[in-house]
Design a protein around this motif. Structure first.
Motif, PDB file in Angstrom:
ATOM      1  N   VAL A 246      27.947 110.704  46.096  1.00 21.34           N
ATOM      2  CA  VAL A 246      27.913 110.026  47.314  1.00 21.34           C
ATOM      3  C   VAL A 246      27.336 108.304  46.267  1.00 21.34           C
ATOM      4  N   ARG A 247      27.822 107.622  46.410  1.00 21.57           N
ATOM      5  CA  ARG A 247      27.789 106.194  46.353  1.00 21.57           C
ATOM      6  C   ARG A 247      28.437 105.043  47.041  1.00 21.57           C
ATOM      7  N   ASN A 248      28.189 104.098  45.519  1.00 27.21           N
ATOM      8  CA  ASN A 248      28.383 102.457  46.028  1.00 27.21           C
ATOM      9  C   ASN A 248      28.633 102.445  47.509  1.00 27.21           C
ATOM     10  N   PRO A 249      27.233 102.727  48.317  1.00 24.73           N
ATOM     11  CA  PRO A 249      27.002 102.252  49.278  1.00 24.73           C
ATOM     12  C   PRO A 249      27.389 100.987  49.864  1.00 24.73           C
ATOM     13  N   ARG A 250      28.743 100.740  51.091  1.00 29.20           N
ATOM     14  CA  ARG A 250      29.211  99.000  51.184  1.00 29.20           C
ATOM     15  C   ARG A 250      28.316  98.727  52.522  1.00 29.20           C
ATOM     16  N   THR A 251      28.115  98.050  53.324  1.00 33.07           N
ATOM     17  CA  THR A 251      27.596  97.255  54.362  1.00 33.07           C
ATOM     18  C   THR A 251      29.266  96.631  54.836  1.00 33.07           C
ATOM     19  N   VAL A 252      29.554  96.817  56.238  1.00 27.83           N
ATOM     20  CA  VAL A 252      30.247  96.896  56.992  1.00 27.83           C
ATOM     21  C   VAL A 252      30.061  96.000  58.142  1.00 27.83           C
ATOM     22  N   LYS A 253      30.657  94.716  58.201  1.00 25.49           N
ATOM     23  CA  LYS A 253      30.861  94.227  60.049  1.00 25.49           C
ATOM     24  C   LYS A 253      32.181  94.393  60.820  1.00 25.49           C
ATOM     25  N   GLY A 254      31.260  94.931  62.084  1.00 19.41           N
ATOM     26  CA  GLY A 254      32.775  94.728  62.550  1.00 19.41           C
ATOM     27  C   GLY A 254      33.250  93.732  63.383  1.00 19.41           C
ATOM     28  N   PHE A 255      34.132  94.199  64.204  1.00 22.53           N
ATOM     29  CA  PHE A 255      34.804  92.243  64.683  1.00 22.53           C
ATOM     30  C   PHE A 255      33.585  91.824  66.135  1.00 22.53           C
ATOM     31  N   LEU A 256      32.518  93.118  66.807  1.00 23.56           N
ATOM     32  CA  LEU A 256      31.508  92.204  68.016  1.00 23.56           C
ATOM     33  C   LEU A 256      30.180  91.558  66.863  1.00 23.56           C
ATOM     34  N   GLY A 257      30.449  92.047  65.559  1.00 21.36           N
ATOM     35  CA  GLY A 257      28.999  91.915  64.318  1.00 21.36           C
ATOM     36  C   GLY A 257      28.571  92.744  64.255  1.00 21.36           C
ATOM     37  N   ASP A 258      28.739  93.789  64.229  1.00 20.58           N
ATOM     38  CA  ASP A 258      27.801  95.164  64.650  1.00 20.58           C
ATOM     39  C   ASP A 258      28.392  95.539  63.130  1.00 20.58           C
ATOM     40  N   GLN A 259      26.824  96.011  62.559  1.00 20.03           N
ATOM     41  CA  GLN A 259      26.998  96.779  61.340  1.00 20.03           C
ATOM     42  C   GLN A 259      26.888  98.280  60.039  1.00 20.03           C
ATOM     43  N   HIS A 260      27.116  98.894  59.950  1.00 24.11           N
ATOM     44  CA  HIS A 260      26.932  99.943  59.335  1.00 24.11           C
ATOM     45  C   HIS A 260      27.167 100.096  58.051  1.00 24.11           C
ATOM     46  N   THR A 261      27.124 101.044  57.302  1.00 23.69           N
ATOM     47  CA  THR A 261      27.046 101.207  56.240  1.00 23.69           C
ATOM     48  C   THR A 261      27.429 102.443  55.756  1.00 23.69           C
ATOM     49  N   GLU A 262      28.608 102.235  54.849  1.00 26.53           N
ATOM     50  CA  GLU A 262      29.776 103.615  54.148  1.00 26.53           C
ATOM     51  C   GLU A 262      29.538 104.013  52.862  1.00 26.53           C
ATOM     52  N   TYR A 263      29.200 105.667  52.223  1.00 24.64           N
ATOM     53  CA  TYR A 263      29.337 105.889  51.394  1.00 24.64           C
ATOM     54  C   TYR A 263      30.479 106.271  50.994  1.00 24.64           C
ATOM     55  N   GLU A 264      30.243 106.054  49.903  1.00 23.10           N
ATOM     56  CA  GLU A 264      32.585 106.756  48.706  1.00 23.10           C
ATOM     57  C   GLU A 264      31.745 108.593  48.152  1.00 23.10           C
ATOM     58  N   ILE A 265      32.574 109.018  48.533  1.00 29.24           N
ATOM     59  CA  ILE A 265      32.432 110.413  48.487  1.00 29.24           C
ATOM     60  C   ILE A 265      33.226 110.516  46.708  1.00 29.24           C
ATOM     61  N   TYR A 266      32.736 111.325  46.001  1.00 35.54           N
ATOM     62  CA  TYR A 266      32.843 111.322  44.611  1.00 35.54           C
ATOM     63  C   TYR A 266      32.851 112.805  44.479  1.00 35.54           C
ATOM     64  N   ILE A 267      34.515 113.424  43.953  1.00 37.82           N
ATOM     65  CA  ILE A 267      34.340 114.892  43.701  1.00 37.82           C
ATOM     66  C   ILE A 267      35.003 115.469  42.504  1.00 37.82           C
ATOM     67  N   HIS A 268      34.868 116.172  41.239  1.00 33.87           N
ATOM     68  CA  HIS A 268      35.057 116.205  40.269  1.00 33.87           C
ATOM     69  C   HIS A 268      35.093 118.511  40.400  1.00 33.87           C
ATOM     70  N   THR A 269      36.049 118.724  40.542  1.00 37.98           N
ATOM     71  CA  THR A 269      35.453 120.447  40.557  1.00 37.98           C
ATOM     72  C   THR A 269      36.960 121.266  40.283  1.00 37.98           C
ATOM     73  N   THR A 270      36.475 122.328  39.526  1.00 36.83           N
ATOM     74  CA  THR A 270      37.890 123.091  39.664  1.00 36.83           C
ATOM     75  C   THR A 270      37.810 124.700  40.032  1.00 36.83           C
ATOM     76  N   ASN A 271      36.786 124.296  41.373  1.00 35.24           N
ATOM     77  CA  ASN A 271      36.735 125.765  42.429  1.00 35.24           C
ATOM     78  C   ASN A 271      38.513 125.805  43.236  1.00 35.24           C
ATOM     79  N   ILE A 272      38.399 126.469  43.020  1.00 30.05           N
ATOM     80  CA  ILE A 272      39.870 126.580  43.582  1.00 30.05           C
ATOM     81  C   ILE A 272      39.822 126.798  45.004  1.00 30.05           C
ATOM     82  N   ALA A 273      38.680 126.786  45.918  1.00 32.33           N
ATOM     83  CA  ALA A 273      38.700 126.405  47.068  1.00 32.33           C
ATOM     84  C   ALA A 273      39.249 124.843  47.829  1.00 32.33           C
ATOM     85  N   PHE A 274      38.939 124.279  46.527  1.00 33.88           N
ATOM     86  CA  PHE A 274      39.251 123.039  46.774  1.00 33.88           C
ATOM     87  C   PHE A 274      40.725 122.454  46.159  1.00 33.88           C
ATOM     88  N   ASP A 275      41.818 122.060  47.138  1.00 34.18           N
ATOM     89  CA  ASP A 275      42.955 121.742  46.813  1.00 34.18           C
ATOM     90  C   ASP A 275      42.728 120.776  45.913  1.00 34.18           C
TER      91      ASP A 275
END
Length: 202
Positions: free
Chosen positions: A9-38
């Motif tokens: 979970v990396r690269n957090p980014r604060t995002v401003k909404g149209f009404l001036g509200d803010q929240h933080t988004e986080y990027e999810i990165y996955i590298h896997t050989t597990n067959i459960a993942f498509d």
């Protein structure tokens, strides 16, 4: 976490909404050989804290989960956009997801894969999981396709069991309409040689 999977979970980014509200988004990165993942690798999926809450609460409703789920970091009402807080929350959210990946029953949950490896909204995920079992939403026949859910290991096993030597020719548009939609599951049934472990569903 299983040795065959790297989850960040990396690269957090604060995002401003149209009404001036803010929240933080986080990027999810996955590298896997597990067959459960498509997908063997995915990046660019961004989620905010309340979506992580939604994931945990939704998983708790599953009857297949037989153990406690890892906790989420506590909510914060002050200082939640401070750099140190955002960094520590990213670490805690990563620990949460790593804990989930370590639970085999969670890996069998369709919503978990949709959450991790697509940017489909949680509202749309809820609609998708209301579809009848093993049925995907139909694309519009003007060419605009609906989002394709990630296949879970259970669904791949189901398709493997259901494959039979049908015609290898693709269905015509008229034939697709006659069965209701042009579904990737249908494609797999008419193409018995398709590799179900592939990261692409044609």
């Amino acid at each position: 976490m299983p040795k065959d999977t790297v989850l960040l979970v990396r690269n957090p980014r604060t995002v401003k909404g149209f009404l001036g509200d803010q929240h933080t988004e986080y990027e999810i990165y996955i590298h896997t050989t597990n067959i459960a993942f498509d997908k063997s690798e995915s990046a660019g999926v961004r989620r905010r804290f309340r979506e992580f809450e939604w994931l945990r609460n939704t998983l708790l409703k599953s009857r297949t989960l037989k153990r406690n789920l890892p906790p989420l970091p506590p909510k914060a009402f002050f200082g939640r956009f401070d750099a140190e807080f955002v960094k520590s929350r990213a670490v805690a959210l990563q620990e949460f997801l790593v804990g989930l990946v370590s639970i085999p029953d969670v890996l069998m949950e369709r919503i978990f894969h949709l959450f991790l490896q697509t940017n489909i909204s949680t509202d749309d995920i809820e609609e998708l999981i209301q579809e009848p079992e093993h049925q995907l939403p139909c694309p519009d026949f003007d060419g605009a396709a609906s989002p394709k859910p990630i296949l879970t290991a259970a669904e791949k096993m189901y398709l493997e069991e259901q494959r039979r030597p049908l015609s290898s020719a693709r269905l015509t548009t008229a034939e697709q309409r006659s069965v209701g939609c042009h579904s990737p599951f249908l494609e797999i049934l008419v193409h018995p040689t398709l590799d179900l472990t592939s990261s692409k569903v044609v």
